[in-house]
Scaffold this active site. Structure first.
Site, mmCIF file in Angstrom:
data_model
loop_
_atom_site.group_PDB
_atom_site.id
_atom_site.type_symbol
_atom_site.label_atom_id
_atom_site.label_comp_id
_atom_site.label_asym_id
_atom_site.label_seq_id
_atom_site.Cartn_x
_atom_site.Cartn_y
_atom_site.Cartn_z
ATOM 1 N N HIS A 101 -2.539 8.006 6.070
ATOM 2 C CA HIS A 101 -2.795 6.713 5.437
ATOM 3 C C HIS A 101 -4.176 6.235 5.901
ATOM 4 O O HIS A 101 -4.961 5.783 5.095
ATOM 5 C CB HIS A 101 -1.685 5.725 5.776
ATOM 6 C CG HIS A 101 -1.748 4.471 4.974
ATOM 7 N ND1 HIS A 101 -1.783 4.481 3.594
ATOM 8 C CD2 HIS A 101 -1.809 3.160 5.338
ATOM 9 C CE1 HIS A 101 -1.861 3.231 3.158
ATOM 10 N NE2 HIS A 101 -1.880 2.414 4.191
ATOM 11 N N THR A 146 -8.144 0.311 10.056
ATOM 12 C CA THR A 146 -7.992 -0.873 10.911
ATOM 13 C C THR A 146 -7.576 -0.354 12.293
ATOM 14 O O THR A 146 -6.942 0.703 12.406
ATOM 15 C CB THR A 146 -6.925 -1.866 10.411
ATOM 16 O OG1 THR A 146 -5.628 -1.327 10.602
ATOM 17 C CG2 THR A 146 -7.137 -2.205 8.933
ATOM 18 N N PRO A 147 -7.953 -1.083 13.337
ATOM 19 C CA PRO A 147 -7.604 -0.614 14.686
ATOM 20 C C PRO A 147 -6.104 -0.358 14.838
ATOM 21 O O PRO A 147 -5.703 0.695 15.355
ATOM 22 C CB PRO A 147 -8.087 -1.760 15.583
ATOM 23 C CG PRO A 147 -9.241 -2.358 14.823
ATOM 24 C CD PRO A 147 -8.833 -2.259 13.364
ATOM 25 N N GLU A 154 -0.323 5.027 13.333
ATOM 26 C CA GLU A 154 -0.132 6.292 12.620
ATOM 27 C C GLU A 154 -0.491 7.474 13.517
ATOM 28 O O GLU A 154 0.210 8.500 13.519
ATOM 29 C CB GLU A 154 -0.978 6.326 11.341
ATOM 30 C CG GLU A 154 -0.714 7.583 10.508
ATOM 31 C CD GLU A 154 -1.467 7.602 9.193
ATOM 32 O OE1 GLU A 154 -2.436 6.826 9.041
ATOM 33 O OE2 GLU A 154 -1.078 8.395 8.310
ATOM 34 N N PHE A 163 1.999 -3.300 3.992
ATOM 35 C CA PHE A 163 2.444 -4.605 4.492
ATOM 36 C C PHE A 163 3.955 -4.737 4.296
ATOM 37 O O PHE A 163 4.525 -4.186 3.360
ATOM 38 C CB PHE A 163 1.767 -5.725 3.691
ATOM 39 C CG PHE A 163 0.433 -6.150 4.233
ATOM 40 C CD1 PHE A 163 -0.206 -5.453 5.228
ATOM 41 C CD2 PHE A 163 -0.189 -7.284 3.713
ATOM 42 C CE1 PHE A 163 -1.438 -5.862 5.722
ATOM 43 C CE2 PHE A 163 -1.426 -7.709 4.190
ATOM 44 C CZ PHE A 163 -2.051 -6.993 5.193
ATOM 45 N N CYS A 204 0.792 -1.228 0.000
ATOM 46 C CA CYS A 204 0.000 0.000 0.000
ATOM 47 C C CYS A 204 0.825 1.279 0.000
ATOM 48 O O CYS A 204 0.278 2.373 0.045
ATOM 49 C CB CYS A 204 -0.970 -0.036 1.166
ATOM 50 S SG CYS A 204 -1.960 -1.544 1.101
#
Lengths: 264, 401
Positions: free
Chosen positions: B295, B299-300, B306, B387, B162
């Site tokens: 970004h 997601t948790p 971030e 990732f 990503c």
């Protein structure tokens, strides 16, 4: 227009009949006949056991290639910006995912999925070495080696520091093998530096050109060059093995090739 | 670094084709994410799907490249006069002096997914229609774009999950600095496929509802697709100094987490390093940044990491938001798409409020915008993390009088 002069501090080869750089260099100098032999991939002892279990041939090849080059350069892997280039990445893993997605259950393994990213070997490299420097993973089909070399050299030129290139290719199993028949796994690793040092093996400059790519006189080596993207490096490796100055043209894109000038 | 001019740019996502519908969607805080059945996926999934991709026909000479990803690539190229700008750049610099560096994570793998369903039951062989090299192979989209414009300079696809289409800005910048090229097409294209829908689902990273970045109840991503392109040239090229209002790439920062394959470093150390390097390259301090396009995948763990990194570096003041709630997470195209959102923010002084988020996570006390703000901006930062712990931050700046 050429790049600045960049210094090669260490290199590694792992491929068919080339267990390491010394074996490869002897073949490339014509001292030993080139004979294809199976490529043996060592386990990745640098990874924690949980991660070690999760990696397949492509990651093992990339890691072994990278560590051998770093050792040859006497470098600290944790400090090297790195470029991983491969035409297909982990092809076994990709085949397995495609197979599962075509099945009724589609029970995709989460580990298979996160291993499917093209930068999985680079990710494992970071975990194994603790390196937090910049890392790029790229591909360009048959042009992948030259693309990776350009990326690494321009990176080193921009940073004024050292950098690692790991070029590695493995094959898909069938049925995709029929469309992308890469006969053997092969890895080529190089550590470059912007500065000359006692480690410097050669000084290199890259430029783009339109000339035909250099070929290998030995038919078996030429066969390798034409069938494995990482082996497109062989003319350069031969020049380096001969420890002589010279210029080779590496295969790159159809209408754009990469000339490498080597000063011993 | 020597600043680079963004001479042309365009994007296509679930919000529409080209800059105008994106600006309208940002102004209206509209999301393009829809819950639906897609292809043969056996469950409803919230996706940011680009309309009309199936209707695109590739030029006859490039028919072998036909796949969803390259159709989307072509659709994207046809917006905002981008193709004409490339032709003009070709006339200025020559076909061999323009590089093509694009990001993609899954390329045209959908074609191989379909082909695997049609394997010969006896031999296991794939159907004759599959063209691996031109579609599934990772280089496919850069190959397609390069051939489409008959360019003959260097090219590659950067595939770092990503962060892919953010990192290509760095590749182009170094290649320009080395003098090997005079211009570069950068950006990214990623398209919906079963690999990512089932893959992210297997990791339990997909939300059942449209994603909610930085929300206290966020529970995963919504997968999107899109194409983004930028033409980069030297700001001082051919005697044309950067003029007032022009947008420049002034900083690139790249780092690795060295932590885990699919989870970010919990304190966002890698993210922090990437942001610091980008600021350093741009010669800026954190206070100089007027807006951060996060970004913000929703997601948790990603948002927590971030948020921690942004808080550590910028404190609680700097306005920030994620546009993943608008477009979905376009994966390998996200860096390029969000770079253009940064350009629009600079150009129009529009700081986009996030979409989908209703109650901010009190554990992430950054200045996350829930509503649009209008104010002049000079420098903005774009974050892209992937990732494998691959991080990239970009700084874009507007030339002022």
């Amino acid at each position: 227009m050429s790049t600045a002069t960049i210094y090669l501090d260490g290199l590694s080869v792992l491929g068919p009949g080339m267990a390491d750089w010394n074996a490869a260099a002897a073949c490339l100098r014509g001292e030993q006949p080139f004979a294809v032999a199976e490529v043996s991939l060592p386990p990745v002892t640098a990874l924690p056991a949980t991660e070690r279990r999760r990696v397949g041939a492509a990651v093992k090849l990339a890691m072994a290639t990278g560590f051998a080059a770093v050792d040859a350069a006497g470098a600290d892997a944790a400090l090297l910006a790195n470029v991983f280039c491969s035409t297909g990445g982990d092809c076994d893993n990709c085949h397995n995912l495609l197979d599962v997605l075509a099945s009724d259950q589609r029970l995709v393994s989460p580990t298979r999925f996160h291993n499917s990213v093209h930068n999985a070997p680079a990710g494992y490299w970071g975990i194994a070495t603790g390196c937090t420097a910049a890392s790029t993973s790229l591909c360009a089909y048959d042009a992948t080696f030259a693309a990776g070399l350009l990326e690494t050299v321009t990176q080193v030129q921009a940073s004024g520091d050292r950098g690692l290139l790991v070029a590695f290719d493995t094959a898909y199993p069938q049925p995709l093998y029929a469309q992308r028949p890469i006969p053997y796994p092969m890895g080529v690793g190089m550590v470059f530096s912007a500065r000359r040092s006692e480690r410097s093996l050669a000084a290199l400059q890259l430029s783009l050109c339109n000339e035909a790519a250099s070929t290998m006189a030995d038919a078996a080596l030429e066969q390798l060059r034409q069938t494995i993207p990482a082996a497109r490096s062989l003319p350069l490796l031969q020049l380096l093995a001969q420890r002589s100055a010279g210029r080779v043209v590496l295969d790159y894109l159809d209408d754009c090739r990469l000339a490498v000038t080597v000063q011993a | 670094m020597q600043a680079l001019r963004l001479s042309a740019y365009t994007l296509t996502t679930a919000l529409g084709r080209g800059v105008e519908p994106h600006l309208a969607a940002l102004r209206a805080q509209r999301s393009g994410i829809v819950k639906k059945r897609w292809e043969t996926v056996e469950f409803d999934v919230c996706i940011g799907e680009v309309a009309g991709v199936d209707d695109i026909t590739l030029p006859a000479g490039l028919a072998a490249y036909d796949c969803r990803n390259n159709r989307l690539a072509l659709l994207g190229l046809q917006q905002d006069g981008f193709a004409e700008q490339i032709e003009a750049a070709k006339a200025r610099h020559g076909a061999g002096r323009i590089g093509v560096f694009l990001g993609s994570s899954t390329s045209g793998i959908l074609n191989s997914e379909l082909a695997y369903r049609e394997r010969d039951p006896a031999s296991g062989s794939l159907p004759a229609w599959l063209r691996y090299r031109e579609t599934h192979n990772g280089y496919s989209v850069a190959d397609f774009v390069r051939k489409h414009f008959a360019l003959s300079g260097p090219a590659c696809v950067v595939s770092t999950a990503c962060s892919s289409s953010a990192k290509v800005f760095g590749t182009a910048q170094r290649m320009l600095a080395a003098g090997l090229i005079d211009a570069a097409i950068v950006g990214g294209v990623d398209s919906l496929c079963l690999t990512t829908i089932y893959g992210f689902s297997s990791l339990q990273l997909v939300s059942g509802e449209p994603c909610r970045p930085f929300d206290v109840a966020r529970d995963g991503i919504s997968i999107g697709e899109g194409a983004a392109y930028v033409l980069l040239e030297r700001a001082d090229g051919a005697g044309e100094g950067a003029g007032e209002g022009e947008i420049l790439l002034t900083g690139v920062g790249e780092s690795s987490d060295a932590y885990h394959m699919s989870s970010p470093h919990p304190e966002g150390l890698g993210a922090c390093m990437a942001m610091q390097q980008a600021l350093q390259m741009a010669g800026l301090q954190p206070d100089d940044i007027g807006y951060i396009n996060l970004h913000g995948t929703a997601t948790p763990s990603n948002d927590a990491a971030e948020g921690a990194a942004v808080l550590a570096l910028f404190g609680q003041g700097t306005p920030c938001s994620s546009t993943k709630g608008h477009t979905g997470h376009t994966l390998g195209a996200a860096g390029g798409i969000e770079a253009i959102f940064c350009v629009l923010a600079l150009r129009d002084g529009l700081l986009p409020g996030g979409v989908g988020t209703s109650t901010l996570d009190p554990a992430l006390p950054v200045n996350y915008l829930l509503h649009n703000q209008q104010q002049p901006l000079q420098h903005v930062l774009n974050n892209s993390f992937g990732f494998g712990g691959s991080n990239c931050s970009l700084v874009f700046s507007q030339v002022t009088a």
